[in-house]
Design a protein around this motif. Sequence first.
Motif, PDB file in Angstrom:
ATOM      1  N   ARG A   1      73.284  62.561  38.909  1.00  0.00           N
ATOM      2  CA  ARG A   1      73.370  61.658  39.945  1.00  0.00           C
ATOM      3  C   ARG A   1      72.719  60.964  40.850  1.00  0.00           C
ATOM      4  O   ARG A   1      73.524  60.169  41.368  1.00  0.00           O
ATOM      5  N   TYR A   2      71.897  60.552  40.565  1.00  0.00           N
ATOM      6  CA  TYR A   2      71.141  59.449  40.964  1.00  0.00           C
ATOM      7  C   TYR A   2      71.733  58.039  40.196  1.00  0.00           C
ATOM      8  O   TYR A   2      71.827  56.984  40.522  1.00  0.00           O
ATOM      9  N   HIS A   3      71.670  58.630  39.446  1.00  0.00           N
ATOM     10  CA  HIS A   3      72.575  57.263  37.918  1.00  0.00           C
ATOM     11  C   HIS A   3      74.399  57.257  38.049  1.00  0.00           C
ATOM     12  O   HIS A   3      73.930  55.777  38.312  1.00  0.00           O
ATOM     13  N   ASN A   4      74.771  58.298  38.767  1.00  0.00           N
ATOM     14  CA  ASN A   4      75.614  57.135  39.278  1.00  0.00           C
ATOM     15  C   ASN A   4      76.257  57.163  40.606  1.00  0.00           C
ATOM     16  O   ASN A   4      76.937  56.087  41.159  1.00  0.00           O
ATOM     17  N   LEU A   5      75.439  57.434  41.931  1.00  0.00           N
ATOM     18  CA  LEU A   5      74.897  57.185  43.241  1.00  0.00           C
ATOM     19  C   LEU A   5      74.279  55.479  42.862  1.00  0.00           C
ATOM     20  O   LEU A   5      74.793  54.567  43.719  1.00  0.00           O
TER      21      LEU A   5
ATOM     22  N   PRO B   1      92.393  42.383  42.858  1.00  0.00           N
ATOM     23  CA  PRO B   1      92.348  42.997  44.039  1.00  0.00           C
ATOM     24  C   PRO B   1      91.706  44.234  44.631  1.00  0.00           C
ATOM     25  O   PRO B   1      90.258  44.578  43.570  1.00  0.00           O
ATOM     26  N   PHE B   2      90.910  44.117  45.349  1.00  0.00           N
ATOM     27  CA  PHE B   2      89.447  44.250  45.568  1.00  0.00           C
ATOM     28  C   PHE B   2      89.293  45.918  45.252  1.00  0.00           C
ATOM     29  O   PHE B   2      90.374  46.500  45.642  1.00  0.00           O
ATOM     30  N   LEU B   3      88.200  46.244  45.428  1.00  0.00           N
ATOM     31  CA  LEU B   3      87.206  47.464  44.798  1.00  0.00           C
ATOM     32  C   LEU B   3      85.892  47.990  45.356  1.00  0.00           C
ATOM     33  O   LEU B   3      85.118  47.214  44.222  1.00  0.00           O
ATOM     34  N   SER B   4      84.758  47.448  46.313  1.00  0.00           N
ATOM     35  CA  SER B   4      83.907  47.275  46.553  1.00  0.00           C
ATOM     36  C   SER B   4      82.887  49.111  47.385  1.00  0.00           C
ATOM     37  O   SER B   4      84.007  50.025  46.890  1.00  0.00           O
ATOM     38  N   ARG B   5      82.411  48.435  47.280  1.00  0.00           N
ATOM     39  CA  ARG B   5      81.507  50.394  46.918  1.00  0.00           C
ATOM     40  C   ARG B   5      81.701  50.597  48.362  1.00  0.00           C
ATOM     41  O   ARG B   5      81.535  51.835  48.617  1.00  0.00           O
ATOM     42  N   ASP B   6      82.196  49.727  49.657  1.00  0.00           N
ATOM     43  CA  ASP B   6      82.643  50.852  50.919  1.00  0.00           C
ATOM     44  C   ASP B   6      83.276  51.614  50.942  1.00  0.00           C
ATOM     45  O   ASP B   6      83.889  52.290  51.471  1.00  0.00           O
ATOM     46  N   PHE B   7      84.431  51.238  49.939  1.00  0.00           N
ATOM     47  CA  PHE B   7      85.948  52.226  49.154  1.00  0.00           C
ATOM     48  C   PHE B   7      85.353  53.758  48.871  1.00  0.00           C
ATOM     49  O   PHE B   7      86.127  54.452  49.152  1.00  0.00           O
ATOM     50  N   PHE B   8      83.484  53.638  48.574  1.00  0.00           N
ATOM     51  CA  PHE B   8      83.137  54.905  48.198  1.00  0.00           C
ATOM     52  C   PHE B   8      82.364  55.808  49.083  1.00  0.00           C
ATOM     53  O   PHE B   8      81.635  55.328  49.884  1.00  0.00           O
ATOM     54  N   ALA B   9      82.344  56.899  49.002  1.00  0.00           N
ATOM     55  CA  ALA B   9      81.672  58.126  49.737  1.00  0.00           C
ATOM     56  C   ALA B   9      81.525  58.995  48.239  1.00  0.00           C
ATOM     57  O   ALA B   9      81.489  59.627  48.054  1.00  0.00           O
ATOM     58  N   VAL B  10      79.619  59.583  48.500  1.00  0.00           N
ATOM     59  CA  VAL B  10      79.545  60.181  47.813  1.00  0.00           C
ATOM     60  C   VAL B  10      78.642  61.699  48.821  1.00  0.00           C
ATOM     61  O   VAL B  10      78.225  61.011  49.570  1.00  0.00           O
ATOM     62  N   SER B  11      78.324  63.006  48.753  1.00  0.00           N
ATOM     63  CA  SER B  11      77.925  63.770  48.579  1.00  0.00           C
ATOM     64  C   SER B  11      76.955  64.135  48.635  1.00  0.00           C
ATOM     65  O   SER B  11      76.746  63.630  47.418  1.00  0.00           O
ATOM     66  N   GLY B  12      76.219  64.282  49.506  1.00  0.00           N
ATOM     67  CA  GLY B  12      74.597  64.931  49.059  1.00  0.00           C
ATOM     68  C   GLY B  12      74.600  66.422  48.213  1.00  0.00           C
ATOM     69  O   GLY B  12      75.145  66.426  47.386  1.00  0.00           O
ATOM     70  N   SER B  13      73.112  66.170  48.017  1.00  0.00           N
ATOM     71  CA  SER B  13      73.107  66.983  46.600  1.00  0.00           C
ATOM     72  C   SER B  13      73.055  68.612  47.162  1.00  0.00           C
ATOM     73  O   SER B  13      72.847  69.226  46.623  1.00  0.00           O
ATOM     74  N   GLN B  14      72.906  68.824  48.050  1.00  0.00           N
ATOM     75  CA  GLN B  14      73.006  70.169  48.530  1.00  0.00           C
ATOM     76  C   GLN B  14      74.104  70.697  49.413  1.00  0.00           C
ATOM     77  O   GLN B  14      75.365  70.006  49.010  1.00  0.00           O
TER      78      GLN B  14
END
Length: 146
Positions: A26-30, A43-56
């Motif tokens: 999970r930390y690697h993916n984050l 074509p745009f693909l930046s970090r702001d397009f992504f959201a990562v759920s927490g671990s709990q």
Amino acid sequence: MDRESIVYGCIKDLPFGNETEVLKRRYHNLRTIHSLPGGDEWPFLSRDFFAVSGSQPEQGTYITQVIHFGASYCAVECDWEQWIKKFEAILKQMYWNSATVHLETELAGTHTFSWHAEKSYHSPGEELKVRCEWQHDGQLKTKQHA
């Protein structure tokens, strides 16, 4: 008026392993998501397009962590091969079980692209395989013969 395209989907983490292995993946993916550029070339693909759920569980992860993404574009389907190459470059760096991308277009209907790991999971650097399904909203036109 410009043709709008909507792109959204998710990447699913592996739902197994001991706690140390799970957190490592999970930390690697984050880190992979956070390493994406804040701005990007078309074509745009930046970090702001992504959201990562927490671990709990209360942070959105009961068993499987879900990395979700979405964006609105002007006719991205015209450069879809380039967008897919960028997305697959991200997937190649990550641990995951499956990934799905939905492309909704005004003129070409809705397309669903799915990646599934050949074994039980994908590790960084492994090859990818994609499957595409196409749906078009509207009535099916048939040709009648006399």
